[in-house]
Scaffold this motif. Structure first.
Motif, PDB file in Angstrom:
ATOM      1  N   THR A 166      35.724  -8.136 -59.465  1.00 12.68           N
ATOM      2  CA  THR A 166      34.353  -7.548 -59.580  1.00 12.68           C
ATOM      3  C   THR A 166      33.880  -8.581 -60.487  1.00 12.68           C
ATOM      4  O   THR A 166      32.503  -8.923 -60.185  1.00 12.68           O
ATOM      5  CB  THR A 166      34.230  -6.265 -59.984  1.00 12.68           C
ATOM      6  OG1 THR A 166      34.984  -5.239 -59.027  1.00 12.68           O
ATOM      7  CG2 THR A 166      32.799  -5.889 -60.233  1.00 12.68           C
ATOM      8  N   THR A 167      34.212  -9.060 -61.525  1.00 11.92           N
ATOM      9  CA  THR A 167      33.368  -9.913 -62.514  1.00 11.92           C
ATOM     10  C   THR A 167      33.010 -11.124 -61.815  1.00 11.92           C
ATOM     11  O   THR A 167      31.707 -11.553 -61.567  1.00 11.92           O
ATOM     12  CB  THR A 167      34.317 -10.344 -63.669  1.00 11.92           C
ATOM     13  OG1 THR A 167      34.802  -9.127 -64.320  1.00 11.92           O
ATOM     14  CG2 THR A 167      33.814 -11.086 -64.426  1.00 11.92           C
ATOM     15  N   GLU A 168      33.955 -11.922 -61.048  1.00 13.54           N
ATOM     16  CA  GLU A 168      33.434 -13.116 -60.065  1.00 13.54           C
ATOM     17  C   GLU A 168      32.451 -12.865 -58.974  1.00 13.54           C
ATOM     18  O   GLU A 168      31.476 -13.699 -59.035  1.00 13.54           O
ATOM     19  CB  GLU A 168      34.759 -13.541 -59.790  1.00 13.54           C
ATOM     20  CG  GLU A 168      35.931 -14.262 -60.707  1.00 13.54           C
ATOM     21  CD  GLU A 168      36.596 -12.940 -61.384  1.00 13.54           C
ATOM     22  OE1 GLU A 168      37.413 -13.310 -62.304  1.00 13.54           O
ATOM     23  OE2 GLU A 168      36.554 -11.780 -60.784  1.00 13.54           O
ATOM     24  N   LEU A 169      32.538 -11.578 -58.649  1.00 12.77           N
ATOM     25  CA  LEU A 169      31.477 -11.332 -57.337  1.00 12.77           C
ATOM     26  C   LEU A 169      30.049 -11.224 -57.950  1.00 12.77           C
ATOM     27  O   LEU A 169      29.260 -11.564 -57.571  1.00 12.77           O
ATOM     28  CB  LEU A 169      32.051 -10.207 -56.683  1.00 12.77           C
ATOM     29  CG  LEU A 169      31.155  -9.677 -55.632  1.00 12.77           C
ATOM     30  CD1 LEU A 169      30.569 -10.544 -54.576  1.00 12.77           C
ATOM     31  CD2 LEU A 169      31.632  -8.386 -54.931  1.00 12.77           C
ATOM     32  N   VAL A 170      30.119 -10.385 -59.136  1.00 15.69           N
ATOM     33  CA  VAL A 170      28.822  -9.935 -59.705  1.00 15.69           C
ATOM     34  C   VAL A 170      28.387 -11.128 -60.373  1.00 15.69           C
ATOM     35  O   VAL A 170      26.861 -11.471 -60.316  1.00 15.69           O
ATOM     36  CB  VAL A 170      29.197  -8.893 -60.658  1.00 15.69           C
ATOM     37  CG1 VAL A 170      28.021  -8.928 -61.779  1.00 15.69           C
ATOM     38  CG2 VAL A 170      29.242  -7.683 -60.149  1.00 15.69           C
ATOM     39  N   ILE A 210      18.616 -10.851 -60.590  1.00 15.82           N
ATOM     40  CA  ILE A 210      19.675 -10.102 -60.904  1.00 15.82           C
ATOM     41  C   ILE A 210      20.171 -10.460 -62.210  1.00 15.82           C
ATOM     42  O   ILE A 210      20.495 -11.738 -62.413  1.00 15.82           O
ATOM     43  CB  ILE A 210      20.921 -10.189 -59.793  1.00 15.82           C
ATOM     44  CG1 ILE A 210      20.609  -9.735 -58.535  1.00 15.82           C
ATOM     45  CG2 ILE A 210      22.287  -9.711 -60.466  1.00 15.82           C
ATOM     46  CD1 ILE A 210      21.201 -10.210 -57.335  1.00 15.82           C
ATOM     47  N   ARG A 211      20.447  -9.523 -63.109  1.00 14.91           N
ATOM     48  CA  ARG A 211      20.822  -9.758 -64.291  1.00 14.91           C
ATOM     49  C   ARG A 211      22.379  -9.174 -64.827  1.00 14.91           C
ATOM     50  O   ARG A 211      22.323  -8.179 -64.267  1.00 14.91           O
ATOM     51  CB  ARG A 211      19.907  -9.627 -65.615  1.00 14.91           C
ATOM     52  CG  ARG A 211      18.557 -10.144 -65.525  1.00 14.91           C
ATOM     53  CD  ARG A 211      17.457  -9.415 -66.070  1.00 14.91           C
ATOM     54  NE  ARG A 211      17.841  -9.773 -67.841  1.00 14.91           N
ATOM     55  CZ  ARG A 211      17.461  -9.115 -68.693  1.00 14.91           C
ATOM     56  NH1 ARG A 211      16.550  -8.055 -68.264  1.00 14.91           N
ATOM     57  NH2 ARG A 211      17.874  -9.289 -70.087  1.00 14.91           N
ATOM     58  N   VAL A 212      23.054  -9.731 -65.663  1.00 20.15           N
ATOM     59  CA  VAL A 212      24.415  -9.169 -65.866  1.00 20.15           C
ATOM     60  C   VAL A 212      24.350  -9.106 -67.527  1.00 20.15           C
ATOM     61  O   VAL A 212      24.168 -10.089 -68.126  1.00 20.15           O
ATOM     62  CB  VAL A 212      25.433  -9.861 -65.392  1.00 20.15           C
ATOM     63  CG1 VAL A 212      26.858  -9.271 -65.693  1.00 20.15           C
ATOM     64  CG2 VAL A 212      25.459 -10.248 -63.801  1.00 20.15           C
ATOM     65  N   VAL A 213      24.758  -7.665 -67.899  1.00 17.99           N
ATOM     66  CA  VAL A 213      25.020  -7.562 -69.254  1.00 17.99           C
ATOM     67  C   VAL A 213      26.405  -6.865 -69.396  1.00 17.99           C
ATOM     68  O   VAL A 213      26.870  -6.429 -68.814  1.00 17.99           O
ATOM     69  CB  VAL A 213      24.192  -6.509 -70.017  1.00 17.99           C
ATOM     70  CG1 VAL A 213      22.500  -6.909 -69.921  1.00 17.99           C
ATOM     71  CG2 VAL A 213      24.080  -5.259 -68.966  1.00 17.99           C
ATOM     72  N   GLU A 214      27.170  -7.427 -70.525  1.00 19.89           N
ATOM     73  CA  GLU A 214      28.760  -7.156 -70.731  1.00 19.89           C
ATOM     74  C   GLU A 214      28.593  -5.674 -71.149  1.00 19.89           C
ATOM     75  O   GLU A 214      28.097  -5.217 -72.350  1.00 19.89           O
ATOM     76  CB  GLU A 214      29.176  -8.011 -71.576  1.00 19.89           C
ATOM     77  CG  GLU A 214      30.736  -7.742 -71.726  1.00 19.89           C
ATOM     78  CD  GLU A 214      31.246  -8.737 -72.469  1.00 19.89           C
ATOM     79  OE1 GLU A 214      32.551  -9.109 -72.586  1.00 19.89           O
ATOM     80  OE2 GLU A 214      30.770  -9.909 -73.086  1.00 19.89           O
TER      81      GLU A 214
END
Length: 348
Positions: free
Chosen positions: A55-59, A69-73
């Motif tokens: 999932t991490t790689e796909l996101v 699209i933004r990603v927060v940990e």
């Protein structure tokens, strides 16, 4: 020009989605957001938990190709922690909660914003439209959508538009979320119900509209379904213990059924012992309770489970008791304050 005018007059929306080990579903969920027909500005914030399935790689790939699209940990990994992180990182006045298992129809945001404006509600939501692809998933979807499966609430079976106790997912006025303190991070499941309880207690309105219908993908196998419902039941029992006056009678039906069936079965076993030792086996009447429950399951399968073919019908005979018993047992454990030990092993 019309599109630019809409961008300037319509409120911006922030889609917030907690993601953890959802490599199978997250792309479809995100695509459904990018394909909305809402003409106002928007952003997508994904709160990424510590995933181990790709999932991490796909996101990260999705965010790299689309600046919206933004990603927060989300180090904690829980749903409420992820939602709160994403909400705090968002910037628009309307917050749309999205689940990685859900697919929003193209008109979802537009209808939701129109409903918020017309009703003045703090939260608007609609129907969780469970749809499966395999015979097992179709059986689960039928159970979700039946009155005997998940209690027949509006968010599962539909109904007229109006104020509601809670709704599926939710489209919120961001400021009202901040006013009531966002999602309770110590509640791992049922946090939407608890948040809506605070919104209503503060004088706000939670509004159900059948115009909002979200496609939901059920768990793909019996093991994951059982884990889901044990965890859900545990937290519902925990909430019933914390807020006794806010819980309706329907929440107590599955645990009462579990107790009745188990006691009936044990009493029936005692009746067999009576027969063996030569006593009058009147305790065999205890078997009437589990037999009655079994007949209810079969009748329900005939009404709902057979609509998707014979294999789904057979799975329905297994899925419905799985939902009832796992939820009911979980409720009892949560109500008896054992949730800390159980939820550590039930997952997201």
């Amino acid at each position: 020009m019309a599109h630019d005018a809409a961008q300037n007059t319509l409120p911006g929306v922030s889609y917030v989605m907690p993601v953890l080990n959802e490599v199978t579903h997250v792309r479809a969920a995100v695509d459904s957001l990018l394909q909305q027909d809402y003409e106002g500005p928007f952003e997508v914030t994904l709160a990424l938990g510590p995933s181990m399935d790709g999932t991490t790689e796909l996101v990260e790939e999705l965010a790299a190709v689309d600046p919206r699209i933004r990603v927060v940990e989300n180090v904690v990994g829980s749903t409420p922690a992820g939602l709160n992180l994403a909400i705090r990182e968002s910037r628009y006045p309307i917050v749309i909660r999205v689940d990685a298992h859900s697919v929003l129809p193209a008109d979802y945001a537009r209808i939701a914003v129109e409903t918020i404006i017309s009703t003045g509600a703090d939260n608007v939501g609609g129907l969780m439209d469970a749809q499966g692809t395999t015979p097992f998933e179709k059986a689960v979807a039928r159970a979700y959508g039946s009155r005997i499966g998940l209690g027949g609430t509006k968010l599962h079976v539909g109904g007229e538009a109006g104020p509601a106790e809670t709704v599926y997912l939710g489209v919120f006025v961001r400021q009202r979320l901040l006013d009531v303190g966002l999602f309770a991070e110590d509640i791992k499941r049922g946090q939407d119900w608890e948040l809506n309880r605070r919104l209503r207690a503060s004088g706000g309105t939670v509004w159900f509209t059948p115009e909002l219908k979200v496609t939901y993908r059920p768990r793909p196998n019996l093991y994951r379904l059982a884990r889901q419902f044990v965890s859900t039941g545990v937290w519902r029992g925990e909430l019933a213990r914390r807020f006794p006056s806010a819980n309706g009678v329907r929440y107590f039906v599955p645990p009462a059924m579990v107790v009745a069936v188990v006691l009936g079965f044990l009493v029936g076993i005692a009746g067999i012992v009576q027969a063996v030792v030569g006593a009058q086996p009147w305790l065999l009447l205890g078997f009437a309770v589990p037999v009655f429950y079994a007949l209810v399951v079969v009748a329900s399968a005939v009404v709902w489970g057979r609509r998707d073919g014979f294999r789904s019908f057979l799975w329905f005979l297994v899925v419905l008791p799985c939902i009832h018993f796992c939820w009911g047992i979980g409720f009892l454990l949560g109500f008896l304050s054992l949730s800390r030990n159980i939820t550590a092993h039930t997952g997201r």
